[in-house]
Structure formats: C-alpha cells, structure tokens
Design a protein around this motif. Structure first.
Motif, PDB file in Angstrom:
ATOM      1  N   ALA A   1      -5.978  -1.532   9.802  1.00 29.81           N
ATOM      2  CA  ALA A   1      -7.116  -1.352   8.901  1.00 29.81           C
ATOM      3  C   ALA A   1      -7.118   0.019   8.237  1.00 29.81           C
ATOM      4  N   GLU A   2      -6.228   0.903   8.679  1.00 29.69           N
ATOM      5  CA  GLU A   2      -6.198   2.252   8.131  1.00 29.69           C
ATOM      6  C   GLU A   2      -5.466   2.281   6.796  1.00 29.69           C
ATOM      7  N   ARG A   3      -5.975   3.057   5.870  1.00 30.14           N
ATOM      8  CA  ARG A   3      -5.355   3.263   4.574  1.00 30.14           C
ATOM      9  C   ARG A   3      -5.261   4.761   4.309  1.00 30.14           C
ATOM     10  N   PHE A   4      -4.081   5.179   3.858  1.00 33.03           N
ATOM     11  CA  PHE A   4      -3.896   6.603   3.624  1.00 33.03           C
ATOM     12  C   PHE A   4      -2.808   6.802   2.584  1.00 33.03           C
ATOM     13  N   THR A   5      -2.717   8.019   2.087  1.00 32.60           N
ATOM     14  CA  THR A   5      -1.709   8.364   1.083  1.00 32.60           C
ATOM     15  C   THR A   5      -0.805   9.466   1.628  1.00 32.60           C
ATOM     16  N   LEU A   6       0.424   9.462   1.153  1.00 31.84           N
ATOM     17  CA  LEU A   6       1.383  10.501   1.515  1.00 31.84           C
ATOM     18  C   LEU A   6       2.172  10.901   0.278  1.00 31.84           C
ATOM     19  N   ALA A   7       2.533  12.160   0.215  1.00 29.42           N
ATOM     20  CA  ALA A   7       3.417  12.619  -0.855  1.00 29.42           C
ATOM     21  C   ALA A   7       4.816  12.069  -0.617  1.00 29.42           C
ATOM     22  N   CYS A   8       5.400  11.481  -1.651  1.00 31.08           N
ATOM     23  CA  CYS A   8       6.738  10.895  -1.559  1.00 31.08           C
ATOM     24  C   CYS A   8       7.721  11.544  -2.516  1.00 31.08           C
ATOM     25  N   THR A   9       7.328  12.649  -3.120  1.00 31.89           N
ATOM     26  CA  THR A   9       8.174  13.263  -4.134  1.00 31.89           C
ATOM     27  C   THR A   9       9.562  13.581  -3.595  1.00 31.89           C
ATOM     28  N   ASN A  10       9.633  14.160  -2.415  1.00 34.48           N
ATOM     29  CA  ASN A  10      10.916  14.589  -1.878  1.00 34.48           C
ATOM     30  C   ASN A  10      11.718  13.449  -1.265  1.00 34.48           C
TER      31      ASN A  10
ATOM     32  N   ALA B   1      15.805  15.005 -10.978  1.00 38.21           N
ATOM     33  CA  ALA B   1      16.242  15.295  -9.611  1.00 38.21           C
ATOM     34  C   ALA B   1      15.046  15.831  -8.843  1.00 38.21           C
ATOM     35  N   GLY B   2      14.740  15.193  -7.717  1.00 32.63           N
ATOM     36  CA  GLY B   2      13.607  15.648  -6.908  1.00 32.63           C
ATOM     37  C   GLY B   2      12.296  15.620  -7.647  1.00 32.63           C
ATOM     38  N   GLY B   3      12.175  14.739  -8.640  1.00 29.77           N
ATOM     39  CA  GLY B   3      10.946  14.632  -9.413  1.00 29.77           C
ATOM     40  C   GLY B   3      10.881  15.549 -10.610  1.00 29.77           C
TER      41      GLY B   3
END
Length: 737
Positions: A517-526, A541-543
């Motif tokens: 039931a948990e919802r969350f966000t994470l940085a995925c750039t790298n 490259a790398g965003g």
C-alpha cells in the motif's frame, strides 16, 4: 574569513566535536581562556558564593572587576589608540551569551574613540573579565581593520547580539563603511566569519534575537527605521518593513517571546513591532504607557524581557529598576530592597544599550557602565531556575528505507532537577550524510532514506526560556527497498526543450514506486539508461543533454526497469528571446529589447496591459545605476499579457524602485496562483522561474513596479542570453524563490 552555507551548517551541527552543545562538553564552556598575551585579571576578593547570597532587590558589586585590567596592552599592539574606555563610552552596546553565562563587549569605539576590535567577556561562573581575542591590525593612516576579515571598532549602539544554538554565535552588525555581518564562534574566537551586507544604513540601530525562531531583528533609524531580519543558518538578510515612524538613535530593544513582539524603549518612547513570518506584514505601533514612566526618558536604558516574569525590566541609573507589563502597558517602579547596600552607576551619558542583560539560568541581571567601574549584579525575584542541562536523541525506528519518509527519531531535554521533556517536535535536525538520508530542520525527527548505508543525524534543542541548547547524534541505517518495490512510472521534469547549439541542460528522472500500500518516489537520474535517437544533433549522458548541431526535434529517452520517459529536444543556432523593458517612453533601451510604457494589449505588438488605466511610469531612478533598473511601470493588481505558443518557458522578472523601495512583501508578480516574485522592498530584485503557457500565451498579474520581463523557451540559459546585465548592476540581487 568567508564561510559558505555548507561549511556553516557543518560547524553548527558539528559543535559536539568541540564541546559546545553536548551535555558532557558544557562542563568547561562557562569559562573562557584569555587570548594570547592578555593580562590576567586582578585578584578578586573571595566571597563565598555571592550569587547564592544575593536577595531579591539587592545589587552586588563584583570586586576587582574593572575591564581595564585585562585590556589589550598598547605595548604589544602599538596601533591601538583612543583608550580602552571607548569600548563602552563610544555609544557601545553588549550582548549576553546565555549558553555560557557571559556578557560580551566589543568591538566598541570608532570615530577616533578607540580602534581596537577585540572582544571581552565577563563570565558569571568565575566573576572575571576575559579577553577572548587579540585586536586586528589597523590599516596605516586609518582607524580601520580589513572589513573582509573582521569588524573594525565602531559605535555598536544596540547592534550586537548573541544567537543561541544551533547558531551559537556572537553577531556584530557592521556600521558605517563596513556593512558586513560578522559572527564569532565563542569556541573559536581567534577568527571571524564574514557574511553579506544587511542592505541598510546602520547607525543608532536597535536589535534583538527571537528565542522562538533564532532570527535576529534589526531596525536602523538612519534609514527611516527600516526593519530587517537575519537568518543565521541561511545567512540571509530580509527587509520586513520599509520604515518605522519617529526613529531615534537612543533606544534599546528586546523581544517579548510570548507574544512575538519586538519592543524598544528610550528617549521618551516605547515602540512595538508585531513579528510575523514571511510574507505576512510586520505591524508597528507606538505604545502609550502609564505608571512609573520616568525610565523611558533616558537615552537607551538597559531594557530586557524576562520570560519567567512576563515583564520587561529597565534600568537607567541608581538602585531602582522598572517593570513594564506588555499586556497592560503599565510601568511599575521596583525600589531596591531595604537590605541593599550597593548603588550601581553612574550610567554612561549616551546610554546603557545592551550592557544590562538577564541570565535566565542564574536569575540575575548583569550591568556594566565603564571600564573603570566594577561589574554590578542584581536579583529581582526569588525564583529558582530549572535550566536545561542536556539533550538525548534516540531512534524510534530500527532503520530508514530509501524513498520512505518516516518518524525515526525522538528527542528528550533534561533539566537540573532531574525532570525530562519530550522535545521531538521543537528540535532542529541536521543530516551529516545527506547522500544517504535527509531530514528537514524542523521536521520532527522524520528521516527519508536516499541510498543504502548509514547516516549520522545531529539533533539540537534550545530551550527558549533559557536560550540554551544541547545536542546529540544518532546513527541510522538505510536499507534499499527498490528490489522489493515495483516501479510504476518514470518521469522526466519537462516534455520538451530548446537548446542553443553548444549548450547543455541537466535533466532529472524520477520513479514512482509501490510496495504494497506504500507509494513513494526515488531519484533515478543516475541509475537510468539514457539514449538519444540522433546523437549527431544532441548527446545525453547521466541525464545531461549536450546540443551538438542545429536540428530536431529529436527524442531523448530514460529507461529504468522497463519503464520509459522521453523528452523532445530541438537544437537552434540562436534562441528566440523576448525582452521587454518597462519605461516612460516606448523607445527600447538597446538593441534586442522591446519597450512597454503602459500601453494596452494589441495583437500587432503581441504584448501589453489588459486594463491599462491607472498605471504609473518612471525612468528617473538614479539609484538603479543601470538603464534597465532606472525605469518601471507600477501597476495595482493589473494583468500584462505576452502572446507565445503553448509550452514551457523560462521567465525572468525584475521589479523594484531603486530609490524609494516599497512595503516589503506587499508587492509581487504572479502567474496564475503562483507568486513568481515577492518584492522585499528595497533596490531591485530578480526571479527566474519556469511557467507553462496556454493557448492564450502568458498573462502575469503585476502588483508593484516592474522593471523588465524576459521570456525564452525552456532550455535556453538566461544567465547567458538574457542581456540584462545584472552581473554589473550592484543594486540588483537574485532571488531563488
């Protein structure tokens, strides 16, 4: 020494290493060591615990406590001139270090009075004066030290203050010729930290520190009583009021922490500023007080708020003190007790300023009038303080998890009588390892994991009643839960970009995850895989997108666990930038610019005011010292429209009246419901924001004087292509809000 925000935060949260904020480290924090070469104080008559024997209504003269006995010797520092007496009698104030129970004096003097900028501390723990540092060399032919290294001797008035932890700094607000802000770490008094100017003239000022917020407030009568606040963590000055009626050079101030009021007293007046957070207005009123009002006629009397009594206490001369009830505004004279045998004084002719202070931990007032006088102590009530003695922090969660923000820490304050108080919600939190876990400073102990590892969290709590703080450090493990979570979607911040050839743009990719039931966000750039479908036009490259040659649109993609996000990129030779200067005449200020002088919207111009009635135009503001800042169109909640194609744009706005300012935060420019720029009330200010145009283009609501507007497709670097010349316009400043 200049100190960056990052370095300052590290210092604030790392004070445990030097024993300032920990319970154990405070054992020796009460006494200061004299600076190298300082003369030891004269021998003091031994009096068995004089503070313990001091009764309500009694004064105590500390024997052999003349500051001149520890003064910096001219033989060692031959540039000193004017005499040490100037550190008090040249319109000089003082501050009280509630963390260590010390009264600070210096760098008093200036105007040929005294040119030494050293700092002295009278310690209530050993009842002695200590010289904390050596005077800095004076530039030959002047009475000034290097203003980029340390404050030089000046009339400090009521412009020096001590700010409790987590700042833990003695602060000197610079005066004429040295408008910097100077902070001294009491644990490292051999060097000063130098921060930006306060932006107003400073002579005859009054100031105080709010124990609830840690903000320093400053009113400068030489500039019409402007009121500003200083955030000692961000090192940011903010003008909060453009003027205060009937300013005077002879007032002393303190803050009623119960009602959030700055109150000043002196030369026949009592004034009050009701303090509110940004962007709310700060109201001003002159109080008509009654009762025993004689003390308010004195120039800059001693004046401080005592939270335990909910009274302001004032002293001007003699053995009597005066109490002001901030609720009823009635003064009450408090004569000395019948047992009193000491009459302090005389006061300095220019006033006492901040040299009459209260120690909430010892329930005693300390007073100093001249370097040839002894120190005087006074007790008003028989209250027995129960000061804070330490803080402990502990984990209430076994670990933190990546992407999940959870209550993980608990803080407890300890007091002298053995009692405890939960202070989790009131404590300050600092992550020493922000790449592993983050916390909000006033986040109530909530920790959000960033990546697997172990994070150190520093917890600081300052009790506002005693203005004394302690800290503890907690380590918390962070577990990476992405393997147990499902990536639902991947996002990049913007759907399309326009880049000039040779320029670059950094993208950020963010993933939406679920775990049950948990919802969350994470940085995925790298972690994402980045590709360009036409690398001959733009690489990634790398965003980070790099524009190679003119062409497009092309697609740049980010891929993470099968999820795809893409962005459309167009590379151009020269960007299309609209630059509009607001002026009296409709002649552009220079090539590449358009001009608006309050004209109505028209389809041919593709910009203008929707309802232009009542607009004011000016082009004579010499204080701007820049052609784009000398002029403006002033509007009252009126709309200005620019026709552009739908999509995202970077806009830069400058507003302000360089000569006259305005009521702070009363003027602004908005796009829809978002305030793009709040005007802080002086000089000119600039903000750069991203907005999204509709089919009708961009319509801004303007409330105040607008200098110029620059609009470019998202991806165009306005620091490179704006052509607004702000890098050479000293009155302007950037605003990241």
């Amino acid at each position: 020494m200049h100190c960056s925000l990052t370095a300052f935060l590290r210092t604030c949260v790392g004070l445990v290493a030097i024993g300032l904020l920990t319970g154990g480290g405070m054992a020796g924090a009460g006494a200061a060591s004299p600076a190298a070469g300082a003369r030891p104080p004269a021998k003091t008559e031994v009096v068995a615990d004089p503070l313990a024997r001091l009764k309500p209504g009694e004064w105590y003269e500390v024997p052999n406590s003349q500051l001149k006995e520890v003064a910096a010797p001219v033989a060692q520092f031959p540039w000193l001139s004017g005499g040490i007496g100037g550190i008090v009698n040249c319109w000089a104030g003082g501050a009280f270090d509630t963390q260590r129970d010390r009264l600070y004096l210096g760098p008093g003097g200036g105007h040929a009075g005294y040119n030494g900028n050293e700092i002295y501390a009278f310690d209530l723990n050993d009842l002695k004066w200590h010289r904390l540092n050596d005077p800095n060399p004076v530039i030959p032919g002047t009475e000034y030290t290097d203003l980029n290294v340390a404050p030089f001797a000046m009339h400090t008035y009521d412009g020096v203050q001590y700010i409790p932890p987590p700042a833990d700094r003695y602060v000197v607000v610079g005066g004429w010729g040295t408008p910097r802000t100077y902070a001294l770490n009491p644990a490292r008094p051999d060097r000063w930290e130098v921060y930006p100017d306060h932006g107003t003239g400073r002579t005859g000022d009054l100031s105080a520190v709010d124990p609830n917020t840690g903000l320093l407030w400053l009113s400068t009568p030489i500039s019409a009583g402007k009121l500003s606040q200083w955030d000692p963590i961000a090192h940011r000055w903010t003008l909060r009021r453009n003027d205060s009626p009937n300013p005077s050079y002879y007032e002393t101030a303190d803050i009623d922490s119960k009602r959030s009021r700055l109150v000043s007293c002196g030369r026949g007046k009592v004034k009050c500023w009701t303090l509110r957070p940004i962007p709310e207005p700060v109201d001003f009123a002159e109080w008509k007080t009654t009762g025993d009002t004689a003390v308010i006629d004195a120039p800059s009397p001693g004046f401080c708020y005592v939270a335990a009594l909910d009274r302001f206490v004032a002293w001007a001369n003699g053995a009597d003190v005066y109490l002001l009830d901030p609720e009823t505004k009635v003064w009450t004279k408090q004569p000395a007790a019948a047992t009193n045998r000491v009459v302090p004084g005389p006061a300095d002719q220019w006033g006492t300023f901040g040299r009459f202070r209260y120690s909430p931990a010892k329930n005693v007032f300390v007073l100093y009038n001249a370097v040839t006088q002894n120190v005087y102590l006074y007790r008003l009530s028989d209250q027995h303080p129960n000061p804070i003695t330490g803080v402990t922090a502990k984990r209430v969660a076994t670990h933190a998890e990546t992407g999940i923000a959870r209550a993980a820490l608990q803080a407890t304050a300890h007091y002298a009588d053995g009692t405890e108080k939960k202070v989790t919600a009131a404590a300050d939190y600092f992550s020493l390892d922000p790449a592993v876990a983050t916390v909000e400073r006033k986040g109530g102990g909530v920790v959000r994991g960033v990546k697997a590892g172990e994070a150190r969290i520093r917890v600081v709590y300052t009790d506002p009643r005693f203005q004394r703080g302690f800290e503890d450090e907690v380590r918390i493990a962070v577990q990476d839960i992405t393997a147990a979570a499902t990536l639902q979607a991947l996002h990049v911040a913007h759907p399309r970009l326009t880049l000039p050839r040779g320029d670059s743009f950094a993208l950020e990719a963010t993933g939406d995850y679920t775990r049950g039931a948990e919802r969350f966000t994470l940085a995925c750039t790298n972690s994402a895989q980045w590709t360009s479908d036409q690398p001959q036009i733009a690489t990634v490259a790398g965003g980070v997108i790099q524009a190679v040659q003119v062409g497009g649109p092309i697609l740049v993609r980010a891929v993470e666990h099968g999820r795809i996000a893409q962005i459309e990129v167009t590379v151009v030779e020269q960007p299309s930038v609209q630059r509009i200067s607001f002026r009296v005449h409709d002649t552009p200020p220079r090539a590449g610019w358009l001009a608006d002088n309050g004209a109505a919207w028209s389809a041919s111009r593709r910009f203008g005011w929707l309802k232009p009635a009542g607009l004011i135009t000016r082009d004579d503001r010499g204080g701007g010292k820049h052609p784009l800042l000398k002029s403006f169109v002033a509007a009252d909640h009126q709309q200005f429209r620019v026709q552009v194609a739908p999509g995202e744009y970077t806009v830069r706005i400058s507003m302000g009246d360089a000569d006259y300012g305005a009521i702070p935060f009363d003027k602004w420019v908005a796009y829809g419901d978002e305030k793009l720029l709040y005007y802080e009330g002086h000089a000119n200010q600039q903000a750069t924001k991203i907005v999204t145009a509709t089919d009708d283009g961009l319509t801004f609501t303007v409330n105040g004087p607008i200098n110029y507007l620059i609009i470019a497709p998202l991806g165009v670097n306005l620091d490179k292509y704006a052509d607004d010349g702000l890098d050479v316009a000293s009155p302007a400043k950037k605003d990241g809000r």
